[in-house]
Scaffold this active site. Structure first.
Site, PDB file in Angstrom:
ATOM      1  N   VAL A  11       0.827  -1.206   0.000  1.00 57.42           N
ATOM      2  CA  VAL A  11       0.000   0.000   0.000  1.00 57.42           C
ATOM      3  C   VAL A  11       0.866   1.263   0.000  1.00 57.42           C
ATOM      4  O   VAL A  11       0.669   2.175  -0.811  1.00 57.42           O
ATOM      5  CB  VAL A  11      -0.965   0.006   1.207  1.00 57.42           C
ATOM      6  CG1 VAL A  11      -1.625   1.358   1.384  1.00 57.42           C
ATOM      7  CG2 VAL A  11      -2.025  -1.067   1.012  1.00 57.42           C
ATOM      8  N   PHE A 268     -16.578 -11.399  -8.122  1.00 54.55           N
ATOM      9  CA  PHE A 268     -16.366 -12.125  -6.867  1.00 54.55           C
ATOM     10  C   PHE A 268     -17.296 -13.328  -6.731  1.00 54.55           C
ATOM     11  O   PHE A 268     -17.597 -13.769  -5.640  1.00 54.55           O
ATOM     12  CB  PHE A 268     -16.486 -11.194  -5.649  1.00 54.55           C
ATOM     13  CG  PHE A 268     -15.155 -10.611  -5.288  1.00 54.55           C
ATOM     14  CD1 PHE A 268     -14.563  -9.683  -6.126  1.00 54.55           C
ATOM     15  CD2 PHE A 268     -14.469 -11.003  -4.159  1.00 54.55           C
ATOM     16  CE1 PHE A 268     -13.314  -9.162  -5.835  1.00 54.55           C
ATOM     17  CE2 PHE A 268     -13.221 -10.492  -3.857  1.00 54.55           C
ATOM     18  CZ  PHE A 268     -12.649  -9.571  -4.699  1.00 54.55           C
ATOM     19  N   CYS A 279      -5.034  -9.528   3.379  1.00 57.96           N
ATOM     20  CA  CYS A 279      -6.150  -8.705   3.882  1.00 57.96           C
ATOM     21  C   CYS A 279      -7.363  -9.501   4.345  1.00 57.96           C
ATOM     22  O   CYS A 279      -7.736  -9.428   5.517  1.00 57.96           O
ATOM     23  CB  CYS A 279      -6.573  -7.705   2.809  1.00 57.96           C
ATOM     24  SG  CYS A 279      -5.293  -6.483   2.510  1.00 57.96           S
ATOM     25  N   ARG A 346       1.341 -14.244   0.858  1.00 61.49           N
ATOM     26  CA  ARG A 346       0.826 -14.288   2.230  1.00 61.49           C
ATOM     27  C   ARG A 346      -0.558 -14.937   2.237  1.00 61.49           C
ATOM     28  O   ARG A 346      -1.417 -14.583   1.451  1.00 61.49           O
ATOM     29  CB  ARG A 346       0.755 -12.863   2.821  1.00 61.49           C
ATOM     30  CG  ARG A 346       2.137 -12.259   3.043  1.00 61.49           C
ATOM     31  CD  ARG A 346       2.068 -10.846   3.582  1.00 61.49           C
ATOM     32  NE  ARG A 346       1.703  -9.870   2.582  1.00 61.49           N
ATOM     33  CZ  ARG A 346       1.637  -8.546   2.819  1.00 61.49           C
ATOM     34  NH1 ARG A 346       1.904  -8.073   4.013  1.00 61.49           N
ATOM     35  NH2 ARG A 346       1.303  -7.713   1.851  1.00 61.49           N
TER      36      ARG A 346
HETATM   37  N1  LIG Z   1      -1.960  -5.258   0.603  1.00 64.90           N
HETATM   38  C1  LIG Z   1      -3.170  -4.856   0.229  1.00 64.90           C
HETATM   39  O1  LIG Z   1      -3.698  -5.263  -0.796  1.00 64.90           O
HETATM   40  C2  LIG Z   1      -3.920  -3.854   1.063  1.00 64.90           C
HETATM   41  C3  LIG Z   1      -5.038  -3.202   0.514  1.00 64.90           C
HETATM   42  C4  LIG Z   1      -5.715  -2.276   1.293  1.00 64.90           C
HETATM   43  C5  LIG Z   1      -5.296  -2.032   2.594  1.00 64.90           C
HETATM   44  N2  LIG Z   1      -4.224  -2.705   3.101  1.00 64.90           N
HETATM   45  C6  LIG Z   1      -3.795  -2.389   4.465  1.00 64.90           C
HETATM   46  O2  LIG Z   1      -2.695  -1.491   4.399  1.00 64.90           O
HETATM   47  C7  LIG Z   1      -1.771  -1.736   5.458  1.00 64.90           C
HETATM   48  C8  LIG Z   1      -0.406  -2.029   4.889  1.00 64.90           C
HETATM   49  O3  LIG Z   1      -0.490  -3.223   4.121  1.00 64.90           O
HETATM   50  P1  LIG Z   1       0.714  -3.720   3.210  1.00 64.90           P
HETATM   51  O4  LIG Z   1       0.226  -4.916   2.485  1.00 64.90           O
HETATM   52  O5  LIG Z   1       1.272  -2.564   2.459  1.00 64.90           O
HETATM   53  O6  LIG Z   1       1.770  -4.148   4.342  1.00 64.90           O
HETATM   54  P2  LIG Z   1       3.293  -4.543   4.144  1.00 64.90           P
HETATM   55  O7  LIG Z   1       3.590  -5.501   5.227  1.00 64.90           O
HETATM   56  O8  LIG Z   1       3.532  -4.934   2.724  1.00 64.90           O
HETATM   57  O9  LIG Z   1       4.091  -3.173   4.388  1.00 64.90           O
HETATM   58  C9  LIG Z   1       4.193  -2.532   5.612  1.00 64.90           C
HETATM   59  C10 LIG Z   1       5.510  -1.760   5.625  1.00 64.90           C
HETATM   60  O10 LIG Z   1       5.546  -0.915   6.768  1.00 64.90           O
HETATM   61  C11 LIG Z   1       6.871  -0.880   7.243  1.00 64.90           C
HETATM   62  N3  LIG Z   1       6.888  -0.418   8.646  1.00 64.90           N
HETATM   63  C12 LIG Z   1       6.420  -1.037   9.748  1.00 64.90           C
HETATM   64  N4  LIG Z   1       6.621  -0.266  10.837  1.00 64.90           N
HETATM   65  C13 LIG Z   1       7.218   0.859  10.410  1.00 64.90           C
HETATM   66  C14 LIG Z   1       7.688   2.042  11.060  1.00 64.90           C
HETATM   67  N5  LIG Z   1       7.583   2.194  12.393  1.00 64.90           N
HETATM   68  N6  LIG Z   1       8.268   2.995  10.330  1.00 64.90           N
HETATM   69  C15 LIG Z   1       8.392   2.856   8.989  1.00 64.90           C
HETATM   70  N7  LIG Z   1       7.976   1.761   8.323  1.00 64.90           N
HETATM   71  C16 LIG Z   1       7.386   0.782   9.014  1.00 64.90           C
HETATM   72  C17 LIG Z   1       7.353  -2.306   7.078  1.00 64.90           C
HETATM   73  O11 LIG Z   1       8.784  -2.407   7.082  1.00 64.90           O
HETATM   74  C18 LIG Z   1       6.741  -2.672   5.717  1.00 64.90           C
HETATM   75  O12 LIG Z   1       7.625  -2.396   4.653  1.00 64.90           O
HETATM   76  C19 LIG Z   1      -2.381  -2.885   6.262  1.00 64.90           C
HETATM   77  O13 LIG Z   1      -3.147  -2.352   7.303  1.00 64.90           O
HETATM   78  C20 LIG Z   1      -3.287  -3.572   5.262  1.00 64.90           C
HETATM   79  O14 LIG Z   1      -4.340  -4.265   5.867  1.00 64.90           O
HETATM   80  C21 LIG Z   1      -3.510  -3.599   2.362  1.00 64.90           C
END
Ligand SMILES: NC(=O)c1ccc[n+]([C@@H]2O[C@H](COP(=O)([O-])OP(=O)(O)OC[C@H]3O[C@@H](n4cnc5c(N)ncnc54)[C@H](O)[C@@H]3O)[C@@H](O)[C@H]2O)c1
Length: 483
Positions: A11, A268, A279, A346
């Site tokens: 994201v 879907f 997610c 994942r």
């Molecule tokens: N992946 C999806 O399709 C999607 C879609 C919509 C919403 N979301 C939501 O968005 C959020 C992020 O999801 P994602 O898939 O991008 O996660 P991710 O695990 O791919 O990325 C999270 C990133 O945050 C970094 N991070 C953690 N703590 C940190 C800090 N203190 N300072 C700086 N960086 C930090 C991590 O190193 C990692 O690179 C989640 O809440 C998820 O549910 C994800």
């Protein structure tokens, strides 16, 4: 607008590239130094259409990467939190990453900051972030906290971000509301799409996104309820698929019939081995915890999760039914990512199936167009990694299709037939018609449809025999629980 995005995952990185693309000055921050140095070195780190192109276009001009949250906060007006919110052991969302970022923002802020909560979080997280900032000595008027859930889908993340169906903003004051409208203005007024060099809108037609300005609680609820509903739709059609198999109906025809009702819609409604990814599983569980906490137990979602877990077990039983014993069987596997278009493994049902088959003593040769390295970091050398679908099929006792990549729907079936040791295909995504498989001389087992059995000596144990079938379900009881 000067924007800091905290988190460079699926994201955060996509949001950073897209905010830069619509004209903002963006600093993307991650505390994983390896990610930051790779991003500074030109890598995209994740597989998403258009992402590399946007990063190359904006890196060094209006997009920078750094590991210092404090520096990024001081240089920006808007701070977008996009860190992970994984499931805790209880099923609740683990908000410790969000809290730690909020604390650090409070300590680094040197003037008014708008904090935008983009991670998926339970209702009232906005209020907690607000309180955390106050406890860390941010005074009234020095900040606002807005909930702006993200709806992008992996595989189409960039176009989803740039051409969203809706933008949801949970906001409580006019200053924050004004800034949020300004950030998204190029998407709301369509000016971005008309820009020369803009990423093209999928489907072509210009439709302005709906802008839903609401309370923080409503915004937070919209996100959890959306994901829970989508998971429910998938589990519903999978449950119907299992009935279709038992009664000799064809789930693809059933889906056409159901989905053509505009109140239901066809998206879907694809039967298969179930949903996965980072997610849906965690968000469904977290939403149930929220509901429970506020005294509105959502048992409906227990069933959604149970059906989803059962799809993997059912597929494994189908594999066993098609190849008889599993020990030492050579199986070709197409797809490891949780869905097509992404390298994300994942909670991938494909990975769960592969892991269960490895435990049963199968030898697996798998191919995935994007997820090979991420899969390798989980599976190590317990399987072989094939260079293409045909290499995966070569000498295999059966071929398993586990992810709906477009290229897997366009295989040269006579060649597959030639390469396989036995002419058996198990399709967990219903990518082929039964007729095509039959004319290629392949025994074909899919989801919610009768099998195609070329040889009448082929062993048959599909869901048409419910009693024995259900008894055998016990064998794979621990498929998901054991990871
Ligand atoms: N992946 C999806 O399709 C999607 C879609 C919509 C919403 N979301 C939501 O968005 C959020 C992020 O999801 P994602 O898939 O991008 O996660 P991710 O695990 O791919 O990325 C999270 C990133 O945050 C970094 N991070 C953690 N703590 C940190 C800090 N203190 N300072 C700086 N960086 C930090 C991590 O190193 C990692 O690179 C989640 O809440 C998820 O549910 C994800």
């Amino acid at each position: 607008m000067r924007i800091a995005v905290i988190g460079s995952g699926y994201v955060g990185l996509v949001a950073s590239a897209c905010f830069a693309e619509i004209g903002h000055q963006v600093i993307c921050v991650d505390n994983d130094l390896n990610r930051i140095s790779a991003l500074n070195g030109g890598a995209a780190l994740i597989h998403e259409d258009f992402l590399q192109e946007l990063l190359d276009r904006h890196r060094g001009t209006n997009l920078a990467f750094c590991s210092s949250l404090a520096d990024a906060v001081r240089e920006s007006l808007v701070i977008v939190i996009a860190v992970g919110t994984p499931a805790a052991a209880t099923g609740e969302a683990d908000l410790s990453y969000v809290e730690s970022v909020a604390r650090e923002i409070a300590r680094s802020a040197d003037g008014y900051k708008l904090i935008v909560e983009k991670s998926t979080v339970p209702v009232y997280t906005n209020a907690w972030v607000w309180r955390c900032l106050e406890l860390n000595r941010c005074g009234p008027g020095e900040f606002d906290v807005v909930s702006n859930p993200e709806f992008l889908r992996e595989g189409t993340a960039v176009t989803d971000f740039l051409y969203p169906d809706r933008i949801v903003v949970g906001v409580s004051g006019p200053r924050a509301a004004g800034i949020m409208r300004e950030i998204y203005a190029p998407l709301l007024n369509g000016s971005y799409g008309r820009h020369a060099g803009a990423v093209s809108r999928p489907g072509g037609m210009e439709i302005a996104p709906l802008y839903v300005e609401t309370s923080a609680q409503s915004a937070e609820l919209i996100k959890h309820a959306s994901n829970a509903f989508l998971a429910m739709k998938i589990s519903f059609i999978n449950a119907v698929a299992n009935i279709a198999e038992a009664v000799g109906a064809d789930i693809e025809d059933v889906c056409k019939g159901i989905g053509s009702d505009s109140r239901i819609g066809s998206r879907f409604l694809q039967a298969g081995i179930g949903y996965g990814g980072s997610c849906f599983p965690k968000d469904v569980a977290a939403f149930q915890c929220v509901a429970m906490e506020c005294g509105c137990e959502l048992r409906l979602l227990d069933e959604v999760r149970r059906i989803n877990e059962d799809q993997v077990r059912r597929f494994l039983i189908k594999v066993r039914g098609a190849v008889w014993t599993l020990k030492n069987k050579r199986l070709g596997v197409l797809g490891l990512a949780f869905k097509s278009g992404t390298d994300d493994v994942r909670e991938s049902p494909a990975m769960q199936i592969v892991q269960a088959l490895v435990r049963e003593g199968c030898q697996i040769a798998a191919f995935d167009p994007a997820a090979r390295e991420r899969a390798r970091s989980v599976l190590g050398e317990t399987i072989q990694y094939a260079r293409d679908p045909y290499a995966a099929a070569k000498g295999a006792d059966a071929l398993l299709i586990l992810t709906e990549w477009k290229e897997f729907a366009e295989l040269d079936l006579p060649r597959i037939r030639e390469l396989l040791n036995y002419p058996i295909v198990l399709d967990g995504r219903n990518l082929y018609s039964r007729e095509d498989m039959a004319s290629a001389g392949l025994n074909y087992y899919s989801v919610g449809r009768a099998p195609v059995e070329i040889s009448n000596r082929m062993p048959v144990q599909h869901a048409g025999a419910p009693v024995g079938y259900l008894r055998r379900l016990g064998r794979f009881e621990s498929v998901r629980g054991s990871e």
